[in-house]
Every structure is written in C-alpha cells, then in structure tokens.
Design a protein around this motif. Structure first.
Motif, PDB file in Angstrom:
ATOM      1  N   PRO A 101      30.953  33.849  50.111  1.00 34.24           N
ATOM      2  CA  PRO A 101      31.979  34.519  49.334  1.00 34.24           C
ATOM      3  C   PRO A 101      31.738  36.023  49.322  1.00 34.24           C
ATOM      4  CG  PRO A 101      30.555  33.211  47.904  1.00 34.24           C
ATOM      5  CD  PRO A 101      30.129  32.953  49.300  1.00 34.24           C
ATOM      6  N   HIS A 158      32.225  38.024  46.951  1.00 29.84           N
ATOM      7  CA  HIS A 158      31.477  38.341  45.741  1.00 29.84           C
ATOM      8  C   HIS A 158      30.758  37.108  45.256  1.00 29.84           C
ATOM      9  CE1 HIS A 158      32.490  42.479  44.855  1.00 29.84           C
ATOM     10  NE2 HIS A 158      33.448  42.216  45.693  1.00 29.84           N
ATOM     11  N   ALA A 164      28.594  34.250  43.360  1.00 27.15           N
ATOM     12  CA  ALA A 164      28.791  33.743  42.009  1.00 27.15           C
ATOM     13  C   ALA A 164      27.846  34.361  40.998  1.00 27.15           C
ATOM     14  CB  ALA A 164      28.638  32.230  42.007  1.00 27.15           C
ATOM     15  N   ARG A 194      27.238  37.309  40.514  1.00 26.98           N
ATOM     16  CA  ARG A 194      27.877  38.434  39.854  1.00 26.98           C
ATOM     17  C   ARG A 194      28.718  37.884  38.705  1.00 26.98           C
ATOM     18  NH1 ARG A 194      31.057  43.254  42.952  1.00 26.98           N
ATOM     19  NH2 ARG A 194      32.399  43.691  41.208  1.00 26.98           N
ATOM     20  N   ARG A 195      28.647  38.505  37.555  1.00 27.11           N
ATOM     21  CA  ARG A 195      29.201  37.873  36.370  1.00 27.11           C
ATOM     22  C   ARG A 195      30.710  37.614  36.467  1.00 27.11           C
ATOM     23  NH1 ARG A 195      29.875  37.729  31.217  1.00 27.11           N
ATOM     24  NH2 ARG A 195      30.895  39.732  31.167  1.00 27.11           N
ATOM     25  N   THR A 196      31.462  38.639  36.720  1.00 30.79           N
ATOM     26  CA  THR A 196      32.898  38.397  36.866  1.00 30.79           C
ATOM     27  C   THR A 196      33.371  38.910  38.216  1.00 30.79           C
ATOM     28  OG1 THR A 196      33.340  40.492  35.766  1.00 30.79           O
ATOM     29  CG2 THR A 196      33.468  38.496  34.412  1.00 30.79           C
ATOM     30  N   ALA A 197      34.167  38.089  38.872  1.00 31.91           N
ATOM     31  CA  ALA A 197      34.725  38.497  40.158  1.00 31.91           C
ATOM     32  C   ALA A 197      35.858  39.483  39.879  1.00 31.91           C
ATOM     33  CB  ALA A 197      35.259  37.274  40.889  1.00 31.91           C
ATOM     34  N   LEU A 202      40.162  36.627  41.974  1.00 38.16           N
ATOM     35  CA  LEU A 202      39.334  36.107  40.888  1.00 38.16           C
ATOM     36  C   LEU A 202      38.287  35.126  41.426  1.00 38.16           C
ATOM     37  CD1 LEU A 202      42.182  35.666  38.266  1.00 38.16           C
ATOM     38  CD2 LEU A 202      40.300  37.316  38.117  1.00 38.16           C
ATOM     39  N   GLY A 203      37.718  35.475  42.577  1.00 34.67           N
ATOM     40  CA  GLY A 203      36.665  34.659  43.153  1.00 34.67           C
ATOM     41  C   GLY A 203      37.133  33.459  43.956  1.00 34.67           C
ATOM     42  N   VAL A 204      38.422  33.272  44.087  1.00 32.91           N
ATOM     43  CA  VAL A 204      38.946  32.119  44.832  1.00 32.91           C
ATOM     44  C   VAL A 204      39.463  32.604  46.192  1.00 32.91           C
ATOM     45  CG1 VAL A 204      40.614  30.231  44.833  1.00 32.91           C
ATOM     46  CG2 VAL A 204      39.594  30.985  42.679  1.00 32.91           C
ATOM     47  N   ARG A 206      41.640  29.626  51.998  1.00 31.70           N
ATOM     48  CA  ARG A 206      41.133  28.263  51.887  1.00 31.70           C
ATOM     49  C   ARG A 206      41.739  27.469  50.733  1.00 31.70           C
ATOM     50  NH1 ARG A 206      34.842  28.133  51.976  1.00 31.70           N
ATOM     51  NH2 ARG A 206      35.178  30.365  51.802  1.00 31.70           N
ATOM     52  N   GLU A 207      42.095  28.170  49.649  1.00 36.32           N
ATOM     53  CA  GLU A 207      42.570  27.443  48.471  1.00 36.32           C
ATOM     54  C   GLU A 207      43.912  27.988  47.978  1.00 36.32           C
ATOM     55  OE1 GLU A 207      39.573  25.659  46.039  1.00 36.32           O
ATOM     56  OE2 GLU A 207      38.371  27.469  46.344  1.00 36.32           O
TER      57      GLU A 207
END
Lengths: 343, 276
Positions: free
Chosen positions: A6, A8, A10, A12-15, A77-79, A83-84
């Motif tokens: 990824p 960023h 995981a 890391r606290r907030t993406a 937001l980290g997604v 892929r998703e």
C-alpha cells in the motif's frame, strides 16, 4: 518499490483522503493524463485547476472508478481504487459537470431512488429526501419534474444526491460551469457549508477565481501533467513581484507621474484603461513607499493606492503559457473523448 | 493482501461504518426493483412507449389472418389457431427491441454516470427496466389474444391453456429481451440498436413456424427452423392454447429461454461493465 504494497502502510495512523501516484490514462494514441501525483489531506478542499482538455475530469473519473486506471496507483482513505472499486464507491460522492439526475423523475423521486439504491429503507429514503430538499432550498420544487428545474436548481439537486449516504469524500467536477454569476455564488456558499461541516472535497475547475475562493490547496494541470501545486498564496508568490495600483487626482498628470516612477524604479509603468490609473511592477513591495514619497514631493495627488499580489490569472498565464479563461466556443469538455458518445 | 485489509479496516473503524467488498444477492434484488420502479414511472409519464405493444397486436393479427388465412389454411378461422401463437411470439420480440433501444438511450444520459459511481450491483441498471417491461409483454400478449377471440378464435385448450400460453409468451419475451439488451450495450447509438435488432428479429420470426407450417420449407431451412428458439416457443404456446397439454415442446421452449438468458445476460453484464 513493491507495487503491491500500500502507498500508505497501515502503521501510519490515518491514511490521507486521496493519494495518487503516477496516474496515466490513454485514449488510443492520446495521453489524456500522463503521470499525475496528488495528495489530498482530510478536511481540506483540494482544487484541480486547468484549461479545457487538461485532463482534470479524466483524473477525477479514474479516482471515482468511472474510468479504469491505465498506469500508476491511487488510494482513497487507504483503500486501493483499482482493486476495490465497490468500497471506493461507498466512500466517494460524485457530482459531475452535467447534472446526473433523472429527467423523468421529480426532485423528490430522484433522491428517493438514489437512497433506495444505496440501501436505505423506504422510510429512511423518504426522510433523507425530505431533509436534503430542505437543506438545499428545493422543498417547493420537490414535486416538479427535473425538466422544469433551472440550471442552478439541477446542480443543487445533483449535489444533494451525492450526499445521501454522507460520504466522507466529495468529488465536484466543475460544479459551476455554465452557471450565471449569481447562481455560481450560491453554489459556492453551499460548498463552503459542506466544508464547514467537515467534508473533504476534491474539486476540478477551469475558473481561477473559483479555485482561489474555495480551495485550500491547488494543483494546476495542463496537457495531462501537473505543472504546479500549493496554496493560492504560494502559487501567487511563485510568480514573483507584486504590483502597485495607483489612481491620480488629476488625470492630466498621468504622463508626468509615469515618467517619475520610471526614473525612480527603472521600469515603465503600465497605464490602465481608467483615466489617471497606472500599474507599477515592484521587485519588492517596500518600493511602494518610495514611489508614494516621490509623488508627494512632486505635488502629484492620488485618490487611491494599493499593493496587490499577482492574480491567479497571471499565475496561470505564467505556468501554462496561455490565458486561463476558457473560450466560450470550447464549452464541451474535451478531456474525455469517449468514442461511444459520438453519434 | 493482509496489509490492504488492515488499511480498509482502519478506515472503517474511523468512519464508524462497514464497507462491503461487493453487493450481495439481496442488495442486487432490492436495487433491481428500485430500477424497475424508475422504469415504470418513466412509462407512466411517456405513454407513447405503449404504442407498439397496443397497436401491433391489433394490426398484425387482423392483417395476417385476412391475408394468409385463405391461402395457408383455407379459411381465416382455420388459420387463427396457427397464427395467434405466431403473432404472440412476434409481438413479444418486437417489444424486446424497444427494451434494447431504450437502454441504449438511457445509458447516454447523465443519470447513468451516477448509477456507475454508486455502490450498486452492475446488473441492476440492466435488469430493472427488463422487470418493468414485463408490463409491456403482458399488454402485447393480452391484446393479441383478445383480438384473436374477437375474430372468432376459439382455443381448445380452454382458459387454463390460454393462461399458460399467455404466461409462456411473457416469459419468452423477457428471456429474448436479453439478446436486445446485449445489443443495447454494444451498439453506439439507439438507431444502431434499432437497425441491428430488426435484422435479428425478422429472421427469428419468419424463419420459424410462426406464420407457415415448417414442412412446406426446403430441407436446409427446416433445420434452422427446428433449431430456432422462436419455433419452440410458438409450438409450445400453440400446444398450450390449442390442446391444453403441457407437451415436451413446452419444456424445450422453457429450456431454450433459459439458454438464451444464460448466454446473453453475462455478455450484457460484461460489455456494460466495460463501457464504464
């Protein structure tokens, strides 16, 4: 870099709201987007600014899963976007540059349908529709078919439709293109309210004043590439000098004043169209005082004086080599040449 | 893969909502019904959409019976039991063409951009209008049967046979509509869908036993007619309405319908998803 890791991690606290690295989109031989990096922080309004055909809408469509990504990667937001896609669609509300609501339904029916499609119960869908019509000043128009809506009302309904599930991220694709100045102002107010309520907004625009008014940070895009990025202030500073705008009491004296400042600063001032007005380019804003003192000593009275930073228009011209305001004849967005739209 | 799962779980925790990885079957059904509601609203506001399914049954039943009746069966009343099942199949197929052209028109509209950007099952925007179009197939079938009865058709299958034939027509219409929905997703314009659909529809109806007994045709043509799903639907409807028997033809026809759906529904879905 390992392409499956990824962007960023995981730990890391907030993406961040949006991260894009080297985004590419080609249509046949045409590279609409050729390697754009973006990072949108949470809670900010990020403006993507560029002329028609620069690749703004294409970039936004890739991030919204409306177009496949041909190269590079993006996370919201980290997604992972590619892929998703189904998860991304739950995170992003998209309002397109042409109102994407159903012409055959009324305002209320549109909102009800979009609510039902996104899993609200009949009752909740009805209540949400009612609430949004109220928030956007559309209660009275709720039962009118969309064909009787004004341009501004359509845009507001469109924006309302994007907020049904309260997505954490809102994409606005040229939200005021084609609106008259008054309606545009209303739309800006609506967007500011969203920001105040804590939404993160990614906005594309071809209007410099719109980016200046709304965005915390701006990326300037031209020919599918990012040519600059920063706050509106930073972009203006990057162009350099400020300008002294003067208005003389006696317009007859304009030539004398111009000669005086030219002698003082070694640069010839530009006369403005209004009588008695002249603009003086300053290498340093402090030189303004020198000019004013010299004018006072020569007994040349002024009615107004102002030191201004360059406008975004000037920034745009410097960065892209062509003026920013779109030509009226070129309204049709050229960033998405989708063959199936050609009849 | 594990890290990516973690990231989205982190986002889910922060937002206080779960993010479904894909729509469930239940979601797809609710969404299809919501789309069907939209299509029905549209029909109610544009009643001219019913023009084909109202007038074609009246016109074609009368025209075919009076023109071909004497030549093929000796009299109009002897021809009616042959031609009514044929007209039923033909009007259902014509109604399907509108399903495809309207989907194509719809897909060019702005609202489809919103459908694509929403977390909904990809099948819903396609299947929704098709559910609503059951109303159109039912209208076409009902009017064809009523016209036939008014012209003197007295089906030997009785009420149950007629209801069976009606039901099979609606099912066949819905199944065949997937062919035209697929054409709607691959063609570039509604006019193109219309044009291609006509080329598909005419051979399917005329190269069948819909209007003439198949044994009058040359051998090579008979083998196509025997394979044509429309022939099986016509035979099945004819068996139901004229004898009241659930013959093997009925099962073959239902199997053919299932086959058409099994081929064209995934094709439509694939080309629709690729268009986005």
């Amino acid at each position: 870099m390992n392409s499956s890791a990824p962007i960023h991690p995981a730990e890391r606290r907030t993406a961040p709201a949006v991260v894009a690295q080297g985004l590419v989109k080609t249509f046949g031989d045409f590279r609409a987007v050729s390697g754009i990096d973006l990072e949108v922080r949470r809670g900010e309004v990020f403006g993507v600014l560029g002329p028609n055909g620069a690749g703004k809408t294409t970039t936004l469509k890739m991030l919204a899963t409306l177009l496949p990504i041909d190269g590079g990667r993006a996370e919201i937001l980290g997604v992972d976007v590619a892929r998703e896609p189904h998860r991304i669609r739950q995170l992003v509300g998209v309002t397109g540059q042409y109102a994407s609501v159903d012409e055959n339904l009324t305002g209320r029916e549109n909102l009800w349908l979009f609510g039902r499609l996104q899993g609200l119960s009949r009752k909740r869908a009805r209540a949400t529709a009612e609430d949004l019509l109220g928030r956007f000043g559309l209660e009275e128009a709720g039962d009118k078919p969309i064909s009787q809506f004004s341009g501004g009302m359509r845009r507001r309904l469109d924006l309302a439709a994007s907020l049904i599930t309260q997505p954490p991220l809102i994409f606005l694709d040229e939200p005021t293109t084609g609106l008259d100045p008054r309606t545009r102002g209303q739309m800006w107010d609506t967007i500011r309210e969203l920001v105040a309520a804590g939404s993160t907004i990614l906005l594309t625009t071809q209007y410099l004043d719109e980016a200046d008014q709304l965005a915390d940070r701006i990326a300037v895009i031209d020919h599918g590439l990012k040519v600059a990025e920063g706050t509106p202030e930073q972009l203006k500073n990057s162009v350099g000098s400020s300008t002294l705008h003067l208005r003389l009491e006696d317009a007859e004296q304009t030539a004398r004043a111009a000669a005086l400042t030219a002698r003082l600063l070694g640069e010839v001032p530009v006369l403005t169209p209004e009588s008695g007005g002249l603009n003086v380019a300053l290498a340093d804003a402090n030189q303004a005082a020198d000019v004013l003192i010299a004018l006072r000593q020569a007994d040349l009275g002024i009615t107004s004086a102002a030191v201004r930073q360059p406008t975004l228009d000037e920034v745009f011209l410097t960065l892209t080599g062509h003026p920013g305001e779109p030509e009226a004849a070129d309204e049709s967005e050229a960033t998405t040449p989708q063959p199936e739209e050609v009849h | 893969m594990t890290t990516s799962t973690l990231t989205h779980e982190l986002t889910e925790r922060e937002l206080g909502r779960t993010l479904a990885p894909r729509p469930t079957v239940g979601d797809a059904i609710t969404q299809t019904l919501a789309m069907a509601w939209r299509a029905l609203k549209k029909m109610r506001r544009n009643p001219e959409q019913f023009f084909d399914v109202v007038f074609q049954p009246l016109l074609f039943t009368a025209m075919f019976a009076y023109i071909f009746g004497g030549a093929i069966s000796g009299s109009v009343s002897d021809y009616l039991p042959i031609v009514i099942p044929g007209i039923l199949a033909q009007t259902a197929l014509t109604a399907c063409i509108a399903t495809g052209t309207q989907l194509r028109e719809d897909m060019d509209k702005g609202v489809f951009d919103r459908f694509k950007a929403m977390p909904i099952a990809r099948i819903a925007p396609l299947a929704g209008p098709m559910v609503a179009d059951l109303v159109r197939y039912a209208t076409a079938a009902t009017l064809t049967i009523l016209t036939g009865l008014a012209m003197g058709y007295r089906p030997d299958g009785g009420l149950t046979g007629v209801i069976g034939g009606w039901l099979l027509t609606v099912i066949a219409g819905w199944s065949m509509a997937w062919i035209f929905t697929w054409l709607g997703t691959i063609a570039r314009s509604a006019q193109a869908v219309q044009g291609i659909s006509m080329m598909v529809m005419f051979p399917l109806t005329f190269l069948s036993n819909a209007f003439v007994p198949a044994d009058t045709l040359p051998g090579w043509l008979q083998s196509f007619v025997d394979f044509n799903p429309v022939s099986h639907v016509v035979s099945a409807v004819s068996d139901l309405m004229n004898t009241g028997q659930v013959t093997s033809e009925v099962w073959i026809a239902l199997g053919m319908c299932a086959l058409v759906v099994a081929i064209f529904a995934p094709l439509s879905l694939r080309s629709y998803s690729r268009k986005m």
